[in-house]
Design a protein around this motif. Structure first.
Motif, PDB file in Angstrom:
ATOM      1  N   SER A   1       0.863  -1.183   0.000  1.00  0.00           N
ATOM      2  CA  SER A   1       0.000   0.000   0.000  1.00  0.00           C
ATOM      3  C   SER A   1       0.897   1.229   0.000  1.00  0.00           C
ATOM      4  CB  SER A   1      -0.886   0.038   1.252  1.00  0.00           C
ATOM      5  OG  SER A   1      -1.717  -1.088   1.297  1.00  0.00           O
ATOM      6  N   PHE A   2       0.655   2.129  -0.930  1.00  0.00           N
ATOM      7  CA  PHE A   2       1.404   3.381  -1.007  1.00  0.00           C
ATOM      8  C   PHE A   2       0.411   4.513  -0.775  1.00  0.00           C
ATOM      9  CE2 PHE A   2       3.783   0.615  -4.083  1.00  0.00           C
ATOM     10  CZ  PHE A   2       4.816   0.323  -3.210  1.00  0.00           C
ATOM     11  N   LEU A   3       0.454   5.096   0.396  1.00  0.00           N
ATOM     12  CA  LEU A   3      -0.498   6.126   0.782  1.00  0.00           C
ATOM     13  C   LEU A   3       0.196   7.478   0.897  1.00  0.00           C
ATOM     14  CD1 LEU A   3      -2.241   3.968   3.518  1.00  0.00           C
ATOM     15  CD2 LEU A   3      -2.935   4.258   1.139  1.00  0.00           C
ATOM     16  N   LYS A   4      -0.542   8.482   1.270  1.00  0.00           N
ATOM     17  CA  LYS A   4      -0.004   9.837   1.355  1.00  0.00           C
ATOM     18  C   LYS A   4       1.075   9.960   2.438  1.00  0.00           C
ATOM     19  CE  LYS A   4      -1.412  14.567   2.189  1.00  0.00           C
ATOM     20  NZ  LYS A   4      -2.486  15.431   2.632  1.00  0.00           N
ATOM     21  N   ASP A   5       0.882   9.320   3.581  1.00  0.00           N
ATOM     22  CA  ASP A   5       1.797   9.470   4.707  1.00  0.00           C
ATOM     23  C   ASP A   5       2.627   8.240   5.008  1.00  0.00           C
ATOM     24  OD1 ASP A   5       0.873  12.064   5.188  1.00  0.00           O
ATOM     25  OD2 ASP A   5      -0.786  11.321   6.401  1.00  0.00           O
ATOM     26  N   VAL A   6       2.270   7.091   4.427  1.00  0.00           N
ATOM     27  CA  VAL A   6       2.931   5.843   4.806  1.00  0.00           C
ATOM     28  C   VAL A   6       2.944   4.860   3.632  1.00  0.00           C
ATOM     29  CG1 VAL A   6       0.800   4.865   5.759  1.00  0.00           C
ATOM     30  CG2 VAL A   6       2.991   4.010   6.551  1.00  0.00           C
ATOM     31  N   ALA A   7       4.022   4.106   3.555  1.00  0.00           N
ATOM     32  CA  ALA A   7       4.092   2.956   2.651  1.00  0.00           C
ATOM     33  C   ALA A   7       4.055   1.714   3.525  1.00  0.00           C
ATOM     34  CB  ALA A   7       5.378   2.988   1.826  1.00  0.00           C
ATOM     35  N   VAL A   8       3.263   0.718   3.144  1.00  0.00           N
ATOM     36  CA  VAL A   8       3.080  -0.467   3.983  1.00  0.00           C
ATOM     37  C   VAL A   8       3.289  -1.730   3.149  1.00  0.00           C
ATOM     38  CG1 VAL A   8       1.483  -1.719   5.486  1.00  0.00           C
ATOM     39  CG2 VAL A   8       1.373   0.771   5.371  1.00  0.00           C
ATOM     40  N   PHE A   9       4.110  -2.639   3.690  1.00  0.00           N
ATOM     41  CA  PHE A   9       4.275  -3.978   3.141  1.00  0.00           C
ATOM     42  C   PHE A   9       3.604  -4.903   4.152  1.00  0.00           C
ATOM     43  CE2 PHE A   9       6.291  -8.039   2.481  1.00  0.00           C
ATOM     44  CZ  PHE A   9       6.577  -8.087   1.130  1.00  0.00           C
TER      45      PHE A   9
ATOM     46  N   PHE B   1      -6.251 -11.219   7.934  1.00  0.00           N
ATOM     47  CA  PHE B   1      -5.618  -9.957   8.285  1.00  0.00           C
ATOM     48  C   PHE B   1      -4.109 -10.158   8.227  1.00  0.00           C
ATOM     49  CE2 PHE B   1      -9.697  -9.646  10.544  1.00  0.00           C
ATOM     50  CZ  PHE B   1     -10.122  -8.425  10.045  1.00  0.00           C
ATOM     51  N   PRO B   2      -3.357  -9.088   7.996  1.00  0.00           N
ATOM     52  CA  PRO B   2      -1.899  -9.262   7.931  1.00  0.00           C
ATOM     53  C   PRO B   2      -1.316  -9.661   9.276  1.00  0.00           C
ATOM     54  CG  PRO B   2      -2.492  -6.941   7.760  1.00  0.00           C
ATOM     55  CD  PRO B   2      -3.762  -7.720   7.728  1.00  0.00           C
ATOM     56  N   LEU B   3      -0.357 -10.588   9.240  1.00  0.00           N
ATOM     57  CA  LEU B   3       0.369 -10.968  10.452  1.00  0.00           C
ATOM     58  C   LEU B   3       1.256  -9.825  10.917  1.00  0.00           C
ATOM     59  CD1 LEU B   3       1.618 -14.541   9.497  1.00  0.00           C
ATOM     60  CD2 LEU B   3      -0.190 -13.970  11.116  1.00  0.00           C
ATOM     61  N   TYR B   4       1.933  -9.197   9.963  1.00  0.00           N
ATOM     62  CA  TYR B   4       2.853  -8.105  10.243  1.00  0.00           C
ATOM     63  C   TYR B   4       2.721  -7.056   9.160  1.00  0.00           C
ATOM     64  CZ  TYR B   4       4.968 -11.639  13.192  1.00  0.00           C
ATOM     65  OH  TYR B   4       5.165 -12.617  14.120  1.00  0.00           O
ATOM     66  N   ARG B   5       3.035  -5.822   9.557  1.00  0.00           N
ATOM     67  CA  ARG B   5       3.130  -4.723   8.608  1.00  0.00           C
ATOM     68  C   ARG B   5       4.505  -4.088   8.755  1.00  0.00           C
ATOM     69  NH1 ARG B   5      -1.357  -2.924  11.430  1.00  0.00           N
ATOM     70  NH2 ARG B   5      -0.276  -0.978  11.824  1.00  0.00           N
ATOM     71  N   ILE B   6       5.179  -3.911   7.650  1.00  0.00           N
ATOM     72  CA  ILE B   6       6.441  -3.185   7.634  1.00  0.00           C
ATOM     73  C   ILE B   6       6.101  -1.811   7.079  1.00  0.00           C
ATOM     74  CG2 ILE B   6       8.786  -3.102   6.712  1.00  0.00           C
ATOM     75  CD1 ILE B   6       8.429  -6.247   6.358  1.00  0.00           C
ATOM     76  N   GLU B   7       6.287  -0.783   7.901  1.00  0.00           N
ATOM     77  CA  GLU B   7       5.841   0.556   7.536  1.00  0.00           C
ATOM     78  C   GLU B   7       7.012   1.512   7.357  1.00  0.00           C
ATOM     79  OE1 GLU B   7       3.148   1.871  10.565  1.00  0.00           O
ATOM     80  OE2 GLU B   7       1.585   0.475   9.942  1.00  0.00           O
ATOM     81  N   LYS B   8       6.830   2.425   6.432  1.00  0.00           N
ATOM     82  CA  LYS B   8       7.782   3.517   6.211  1.00  0.00           C
ATOM     83  C   LYS B   8       7.003   4.817   6.374  1.00  0.00           C
ATOM     84  CE  LYS B   8      10.640   5.567   2.563  1.00  0.00           C
ATOM     85  NZ  LYS B   8      11.086   5.383   1.169  1.00  0.00           N
TER      86      LYS B   8
ATOM     87  N   GLY C   1      12.482   7.163  14.151  1.00  0.00           N
ATOM     88  CA  GLY C   1      12.859   6.414  12.953  1.00  0.00           C
ATOM     89  C   GLY C   1      11.662   6.188  12.060  1.00  0.00           C
ATOM     90  N   MET C   2      11.918   6.179  10.746  1.00  0.00           N
ATOM     91  CA  MET C   2      10.787   6.091   9.824  1.00  0.00           C
ATOM     92  C   MET C   2      10.344   4.670   9.515  1.00  0.00           C
ATOM     93  SD  MET C   2      12.113   7.313   6.122  1.00  0.00           S
ATOM     94  CE  MET C   2      13.706   6.910   5.504  1.00  0.00           C
ATOM     95  N   TYR C   3      11.097   3.651   9.946  1.00  0.00           N
ATOM     96  CA  TYR C   3      10.725   2.266   9.671  1.00  0.00           C
ATOM     97  C   TYR C   3      10.182   1.613  10.937  1.00  0.00           C
ATOM     98  CZ  TYR C   3      13.642   3.078   5.603  1.00  0.00           C
ATOM     99  OH  TYR C   3      14.176   3.605   4.460  1.00  0.00           O
ATOM    100  N   ALA C   4       9.169   0.765  10.761  1.00  0.00           N
ATOM    101  CA  ALA C   4       8.598   0.053  11.902  1.00  0.00           C
ATOM    102  C   ALA C   4       8.036  -1.285  11.446  1.00  0.00           C
ATOM    103  CB  ALA C   4       7.483   0.870  12.556  1.00  0.00           C
ATOM    104  N   VAL C   5       8.095  -2.265  12.346  1.00  0.00           N
ATOM    105  CA  VAL C   5       7.426  -3.545  12.153  1.00  0.00           C
ATOM    106  C   VAL C   5       6.300  -3.579  13.171  1.00  0.00           C
ATOM    107  CG1 VAL C   5       7.611  -6.044  12.315  1.00  0.00           C
ATOM    108  CG2 VAL C   5       9.471  -4.728  11.293  1.00  0.00           C
ATOM    109  N   VAL C   6       5.076  -3.763  12.673  1.00  0.00           N
ATOM    110  CA  VAL C   6       3.885  -3.737  13.510  1.00  0.00           C
ATOM    111  C   VAL C   6       3.216  -5.106  13.454  1.00  0.00           C
ATOM    112  CG1 VAL C   6       1.697  -2.573  13.956  1.00  0.00           C
ATOM    113  CG2 VAL C   6       3.601  -1.298  12.946  1.00  0.00           C
ATOM    114  N   ALA C   7       2.889  -5.658  14.626  1.00  0.00           N
ATOM    115  CA  ALA C   7       2.221  -6.964  14.709  1.00  0.00           C
ATOM    116  C   ALA C   7       0.731  -6.817  14.403  1.00  0.00           C
ATOM    117  CB  ALA C   7       2.422  -7.568  16.092  1.00  0.00           C
ATOM    118  N   MET C   8       0.062  -7.951  14.275  1.00  0.00           N
ATOM    119  CA  MET C   8      -1.359  -7.999  13.952  1.00  0.00           C
ATOM    120  C   MET C   8      -2.202  -7.218  14.960  1.00  0.00           C
ATOM    121  SD  MET C   8      -3.959 -11.286  13.609  1.00  0.00           S
ATOM    122  CE  MET C   8      -2.663 -12.322  13.061  1.00  0.00           C
TER     123      MET C   8
END
Length: 115
Positions: free
Chosen positions: A48-56, A65-72, A81-88
């Motif tokens: 997902s490429f959004l206005k404020d964040v990119a999400v894998f 639902f996604p298990l994890y999201r890698i966000e920028k 920091g601009m990178y994060a790993v977010v759990a479900m």
């Protein structure tokens, strides 16, 4: 090194100035993704490429639902920091300035999957 934080899209109105992963970032993410797929833990992903964040987003099955999201999030570059790993459940597992360091949070999952 000055890396662009967004990639302007062309062709569709309203798609300018969206945040995206660059080629090197996607290479690092896909390296981890490939290892987890080989271990049988992950099976699908979405971008997902959004206005404020990119999400894998990482899925065990396509319809879940996604298990994890890698966000920028470039706005957080000068803070935590601009990178994060977010759990479900929304818990931030790791945040930082270097994507490869943040992705190391999956190393312990990979070790557990191989055991």
């Amino acid at each position: 090194m000055n890396v662009p934080t967004h990639t302007p899209f062309t062709g569709h109105p309203g798609e300018q100035d969206r945040i995206a992963f660059d080629r090197h970032e996607l290479g690092a993410i896909m390296g981890v993704y490939g290892k987890m797929v080989a271990a049988g833990e992950w099976r699908d992903y979405g971008l997902s490429f959004l206005k404020d964040v990119a999400v894998f987003s990482v899925f065990r099955r396509t319809a879940e639902f996604p298990l994890y999201r890698i966000e920028k999030r470039p706005r957080l570059r000068n803070r935590q920091g601009m990178y994060a790993v977010v759990a479900m459940d929304g818990q931030i597992l790791k945040r930082g300035h270097d994507l490869r360091t943040v992705l190391r949070v999956f190393d312990r999952l990979l070790i557990r999957a191989v055991d």
